[in-house]
Design a protein around this motif. Structure first.
Motif, PDB file in Angstrom:
ATOM      1  N   TYR A   1       0.817  -1.198   0.000  1.00 25.76           N
ATOM      2  CA  TYR A   1       0.000   0.000   0.000  1.00 25.76           C
ATOM      3  C   TYR A   1       0.856   1.255   0.000  1.00 25.76           C
ATOM      4  CZ  TYR A   1      -3.695   3.245   1.136  1.00 25.76           C
ATOM      5  OH  TYR A   1      -4.571   4.282   1.094  1.00 25.76           O
ATOM      6  N   PRO A   2       0.588   2.179  -0.872  1.00 29.76           N
ATOM      7  CA  PRO A   2      -0.516   2.381  -1.797  1.00 29.76           C
ATOM      8  C   PRO A   2      -0.214   1.975  -3.248  1.00 29.76           C
ATOM      9  CG  PRO A   2       0.633   4.432  -1.536  1.00 29.76           C
ATOM     10  CD  PRO A   2       1.373   3.403  -0.715  1.00 29.76           C
ATOM     11  N   ILE A   3       0.780   1.141  -3.467  1.00 28.80           N
ATOM     12  CA  ILE A   3       1.133   0.747  -4.837  1.00 28.80           C
ATOM     13  C   ILE A   3       0.917  -0.748  -5.029  1.00 28.80           C
ATOM     14  CG2 ILE A   3       3.013   0.573  -6.511  1.00 28.80           C
ATOM     15  CD1 ILE A   3       4.098   3.155  -5.381  1.00 28.80           C
ATOM     16  N   ARG A   4       0.315  -1.082  -6.147  1.00 26.72           N
ATOM     17  CA  ARG A   4       0.114  -2.487  -6.517  1.00 26.72           C
ATOM     18  C   ARG A   4       0.803  -2.715  -7.857  1.00 26.72           C
ATOM     19  NH1 ARG A   4      -5.599  -3.826  -6.233  1.00 26.72           N
ATOM     20  NH2 ARG A   4      -5.077  -4.641  -4.206  1.00 26.72           N
ATOM     21  N   LEU A   5       1.544  -3.814  -7.936  1.00 26.44           N
ATOM     22  CA  LEU A   5       2.231  -4.193  -9.171  1.00 26.44           C
ATOM     23  C   LEU A   5       1.563  -5.432  -9.736  1.00 26.44           C
ATOM     24  CD1 LEU A   5       4.614  -4.172 -11.216  1.00 26.44           C
ATOM     25  CD2 LEU A   5       5.879  -5.527  -9.566  1.00 26.44           C
ATOM     26  N   ILE A   6       1.116  -5.336 -10.978  1.00 22.78           N
ATOM     27  CA  ILE A   6       0.590  -6.492 -11.693  1.00 22.78           C
ATOM     28  C   ILE A   6       1.634  -6.823 -12.749  1.00 22.78           C
ATOM     29  CG2 ILE A   6      -1.280  -7.419 -13.092  1.00 22.78           C
ATOM     30  CD1 ILE A   6      -3.084  -5.277 -11.825  1.00 22.78           C
TER      31      ILE A   6
ATOM     32  N   GLN B   1      13.634  -5.470 -22.078  1.00 25.22           N
ATOM     33  CA  GLN B   1      13.427  -6.564 -21.140  1.00 25.22           C
ATOM     34  C   GLN B   1      12.103  -6.446 -20.399  1.00 25.22           C
ATOM     35  OE1 GLN B   1      16.988  -6.875 -18.828  1.00 25.22           O
ATOM     36  NE2 GLN B   1      16.579  -8.994 -18.354  1.00 25.22           N
ATOM     37  N   VAL B   2      11.710  -5.216 -20.093  1.00 26.02           N
ATOM     38  CA  VAL B   2      10.489  -4.973 -19.329  1.00 26.02           C
ATOM     39  C   VAL B   2       9.712  -3.839 -19.982  1.00 26.02           C
ATOM     40  CG1 VAL B   2       9.560  -4.238 -17.102  1.00 26.02           C
ATOM     41  CG2 VAL B   2      11.569  -5.692 -17.171  1.00 26.02           C
ATOM     42  N   GLN B   3       8.402  -4.048 -20.143  1.00 25.46           N
ATOM     43  CA  GLN B   3       7.522  -2.968 -20.552  1.00 25.46           C
ATOM     44  C   GLN B   3       6.651  -2.629 -19.355  1.00 25.46           C
ATOM     45  OE1 GLN B   3       5.383  -4.152 -24.116  1.00 25.46           O
ATOM     46  NE2 GLN B   3       6.756  -2.890 -25.332  1.00 25.46           N
ATOM     47  N   ALA B   4       6.479  -1.356 -19.083  1.00 23.98           N
ATOM     48  CA  ALA B   4       5.739  -0.946 -17.888  1.00 23.98           C
ATOM     49  C   ALA B   4       4.719   0.133 -18.213  1.00 23.98           C
ATOM     50  CB  ALA B   4       6.708  -0.434 -16.831  1.00 23.98           C
ATOM     51  N   GLY B   5       3.661   0.138 -17.418  1.00 17.47           N
ATOM     52  CA  GLY B   5       2.636   1.163 -17.509  1.00 17.47           C
ATOM     53  C   GLY B   5       2.248   1.592 -16.103  1.00 17.47           C
ATOM     54  N   VAL B   6       1.569   2.728 -16.008  1.00 20.19           N
ATOM     55  CA  VAL B   6       1.108   3.232 -14.715  1.00 20.19           C
ATOM     56  C   VAL B   6      -0.363   3.622 -14.827  1.00 20.19           C
ATOM     57  CG1 VAL B   6       3.364   4.043 -13.945  1.00 20.19           C
ATOM     58  CG2 VAL B   6       1.887   5.573 -15.199  1.00 20.19           C
TER      59      VAL B   6
ATOM     60  N   ARG C   1       5.997   6.988 -12.775  1.00 23.70           N
ATOM     61  CA  ARG C   1       6.926   6.746 -13.891  1.00 23.70           C
ATOM     62  C   ARG C   1       8.355   7.117 -13.508  1.00 23.70           C
ATOM     63  NH1 ARG C   1       2.550   8.298 -17.364  1.00 23.70           N
ATOM     64  NH2 ARG C   1       3.124  10.473 -17.153  1.00 23.70           N
ATOM     65  N   GLU C   2       8.508   8.216 -12.814  1.00 22.10           N
ATOM     66  CA  GLU C   2       9.845   8.658 -12.418  1.00 22.10           C
ATOM     67  C   GLU C   2      10.475   7.697 -11.422  1.00 22.10           C
ATOM     68  OE1 GLU C   2      13.224  11.296 -12.098  1.00 22.10           O
ATOM     69  OE2 GLU C   2      11.764  10.775 -13.624  1.00 22.10           O
ATOM     70  N   SER C   3       9.708   7.234 -10.455  1.00 24.77           N
ATOM     71  CA  SER C   3      10.272   6.311  -9.470  1.00 24.77           C
ATOM     72  C   SER C   3      10.606   4.966 -10.121  1.00 24.77           C
ATOM     73  CB  SER C   3       9.329   6.134  -8.284  1.00 24.77           C
ATOM     74  OG  SER C   3       8.141   5.512  -8.685  1.00 24.77           O
TER      75      SER C   3
ATOM     76  N   PHE D   1       1.878  -0.609 -12.802  1.00 24.35           N
ATOM     77  CA  PHE D   1       1.882  -0.045 -11.460  1.00 24.35           C
ATOM     78  C   PHE D   1       0.570   0.702 -11.259  1.00 24.35           C
ATOM     79  CE2 PHE D   1       6.379  -0.493 -12.402  1.00 24.35           C
ATOM     80  CZ  PHE D   1       6.877  -1.012 -11.217  1.00 24.35           C
ATOM     81  N   LEU D   2      -0.167   0.331 -10.219  1.00 22.14           N
ATOM     82  CA  LEU D   2      -1.432   0.978  -9.897  1.00 22.14           C
ATOM     83  C   LEU D   2      -1.283   1.720  -8.576  1.00 22.14           C
ATOM     84  CD1 LEU D   2      -3.790  -2.050 -10.560  1.00 22.14           C
ATOM     85  CD2 LEU D   2      -3.307  -0.186 -12.102  1.00 22.14           C
TER      86      LEU D   2
END
Length: 126
Positions: A30-35, A46-51, A72-74, A94-95
């Motif tokens: 909390y307060p971040i969830r990673l799917i 290697q990794v694609q990410a969204g927020v 995105r910055e973190s 990242f939610l």
């Protein structure tokens, strides 16, 4: 390795997003969830990410955009943790699940913790 977050690293594919939310695994701090989900990507990335930030919790687009910029910055500053510890390809989302406006220190600390949990859960365990 450069700490950038370029166009090729952004998760934009609707098909991949649907698969991520239907078949992905979740790590929460909390307060971040990673799917996340293991995927097949081109070798250069290697990794694609969204927020994402819930419209239910933050009615004003200005607030949602601010939180997404912080997320995105973190991630950009701490993605080396994932890249140095894995050879597989992943899709991340990242939610932000909190209800109050965060500051950057909180976002960065929680993002780091979520990434560390991901490393210990997915990569260190066989």
């Amino acid at each position: 390795m450069r700490a950038t977050f370029g166009k090729k690293e952004k998760l934009k594919s609707k098909k991949e997003l649907e698969l991520l939310f239907s078949e992905g695994k979740t790590i929460a701090n909390y307060p971040i969830r990673l799917i996340y989900r293991k995927v097949t990507l081109k070798k250069e990335v290697q990794v694609q990410a969204g927020v994402s930030v819930s419209k239910r919790n933050f009615k004003k687009a200005v607030d949602r955009n601010r939180i997404k910029r912080l997320l995105r910055e973190s991630y950009r500053k701490n993605k080396y943790i994932v890249l140095n510890n894995t050879t597989h390809h992943f899709a991340f989302m990242f939610l932000y699940t909190g209800k109050e406006m965060p500051d950057y220190k909180l976002i960065e600390a929680k993002t780091k913790e979520v990434i560390q949990k991901f490393i210990t859960k997915e990569i260190k365990t066989p």
